[in-house]
Design an enzyme around this catalytic site. Structure first.
Site, mmCIF file in Angstrom:
data_model
loop_
_atom_site.group_PDB
_atom_site.id
_atom_site.type_symbol
_atom_site.label_atom_id
_atom_site.label_comp_id
_atom_site.label_asym_id
_atom_site.label_seq_id
_atom_site.Cartn_x
_atom_site.Cartn_y
_atom_site.Cartn_z
ATOM 1 N N ARG A 164 0.840 -1.222 0.000
ATOM 2 C CA ARG A 164 0.000 0.000 0.000
ATOM 3 C C ARG A 164 0.868 1.263 0.000
ATOM 4 N NH1 ARG A 164 -2.795 -3.769 -0.609
ATOM 5 N NH2 ARG A 164 -4.904 -4.089 0.166
ATOM 6 N N SER A 254 -10.163 -0.516 3.606
ATOM 7 C CA SER A 254 -9.406 -0.741 4.846
ATOM 8 C C SER A 254 -8.837 0.593 5.314
ATOM 9 C CB SER A 254 -8.227 -1.678 4.601
ATOM 10 O OG SER A 254 -8.663 -2.909 4.129
ATOM 11 N N GLU A 350 -4.210 3.885 6.211
ATOM 12 C CA GLU A 350 -3.970 3.649 4.783
ATOM 13 C C GLU A 350 -4.321 4.878 3.939
ATOM 14 O OE1 GLU A 350 -6.017 0.941 1.888
ATOM 15 O OE2 GLU A 350 -5.029 -0.578 3.090
#
Ligand code: EPU
Length: 354
Positions: A164, A254, A350
């Site tokens: 990520r 997420s 994130e």
């Protein structure tokens, strides 16, 4: 060049947070981006590239000039004996692009079906799901340097993809870097606007299975050799069952990364919490399921103001209606604190907080 003022952004971010762009320009081509950069009035102002807003938390009105990326188009660039190379404009919807590739017989992106957002945003956080990451299928991308207006192309090594993570999430060390060196591992956050992305879809196609949820589907349906289309359908079914549809409930997927710890740290946690969900990585470290950690701290279904933790997946924060970015971040910090106090692990968000 049309500069729109005080543009509502609620429909331009998947958390559906109410915020305004002081200035917004819709860019549909490289030339549109270059025109903004070359403009005496707008060129010098800070800029924010906005795709589907699926990985952003707006904590107030947006002062940088918002460049709403609407660069479209998708095509087969090349077919070799080893791969189909397929290209899409940064403004294309990611899931629609994945669906199109499969319809054309270019298999290989099926595990990443239904990830919200645009093609241009996909490399920024190296999106991934069900055993596959964007970097596994990435060929190259084109971008415009937002300081000089120059066009450049980056290959995988230059994008510094991580879990990520990519060069596009890190700030440049100095604002005066020459554009030719932008391609060499420097941070490009706020510096580059991605215009097109190319994917290399390997031939012959091989299914990526092994992820527990997909294995379960394979056993349930008694399928020995699934097709790409079957995997696509399974992924869509799994995601629909446990992740909220942003069109219905505002969310940014997420909210935290899955943390990695050393084997010693993991053994220490297992001694206290034997049920912790963990995966051993090839480099010797251990990945922990952040959703499990948050769930274990009792957060599932809880709220702070109008921001909440999704009932079916504790890793997803949702807007229960009218949440501000501040409420989302207060909830996120409260979760970080309780996970840290219980497990000694600081979760890392994130999405990009703007
Ligand atoms: N779990 C719980 N409680 C929860 C949530 C999860 O116990 O509330 C447990 C699950 O039972 C499972 C484990 O945690 O054993 C992992 O859950 P899951 O398989 O759903 O995957 P994840 O780690 O929560 C990651 C990605 C998702 C991606 C899925 C599938 C991250 C941060 N998230 O989620 O990506 O779709 O795997 O590959 O890596 C995203 O990045 O926005 C995203 C949705």
């Amino acid at each position: 060049m049309l500069v729109e003022k005080n543009v509502p952004l609620q429909a331009c971010n998947t958390l559906h947070i109410v915020a305004k762009a002081h200035f917004l320009v819709r860019v549909a081509s490289d030339a549109d981006v270059q025109a903004v950069v070359a403009s005496p009035e707008w060129g010098i102002k800070p800029k924010l590239a906005l795709g589907g807003g699926s990985n952003m938390v707006f904590t107030g009105d947006i002062k940088p000039v918002v460049l709403k990326v609407e660069i479209m188009g998708r095509r087969l660039v090349q077919e070799t004996s080893k791969a189909f190379v397929v290209e899409a404009g940064a403004g294309e919807n990611w899931h629609d692009f994945v669906t199109w590739t499969l319809q054309q017989g270019f298999d290989g992106l099926e595990n990443m079906a239904l990830i919200p957002g645009t093609v241009g945003a996909a490399p920024v956080q190296n999106i991934g799901a069900y055993g596959l990451e964007l970097q596994d299928r990435f060929e190259s991308l084109d971008a415009v340097d937002l300081q000089t207006g120059k066009l450049f192309t980056l290959h995988a090594a230059q994008c510094a993809f991580g879990y990520r993570d990519s060069v596009f999430k890190h700030a440049a060390p100095t604002p005066s870097v020459q554009s030719d060196s932008t391609t060499q591992g420097l941070g490009l956050a706020g510096r580059a606007l991605i215009t097109r992305v190319r994917f290399s879809l390997p031939k012959p196609w091989k299914p990526v299975l092994g992820y527990a949820d997909l294995e379960r589907k394979r056993v349930e349906t008694n399928t020995e050799q699934p097709t790409a289309l079957q995997i696509y359908q399974w992924v869509c079914d799994i995601r629909r069952a446990k992740l909220p549809d942003p069109a219905v409930i505002g969310n940014a997927g997420s909210f935290f990364k899955n943390p990695t710890v050393t084997q010693e740290q993991c053994a220490d946690i297992i001694a206290r919490d034997p049920k912790i969900v963990h995966y051993h990585l090839s480099n010797g470290s251990v990945k922990l399921a952040a959703g499990w950690l948050i769930d274990a701290c009792g957060w599932k279904g809880k709220s702070v103001g109008n921001a909440g933790v999704y009932e079916k997946q504790a890793l997803v924060l949702v807007n229960r209606g009218g949440a501000t970015g501040g409420e989302v971040m207060t909830l996120a910090r409260a979760i970080q604190t309780s996970v840290y106090e219980r497990f000694g692990i600081m979760l890392e968000p994130e999405p990009v907080v703007v």
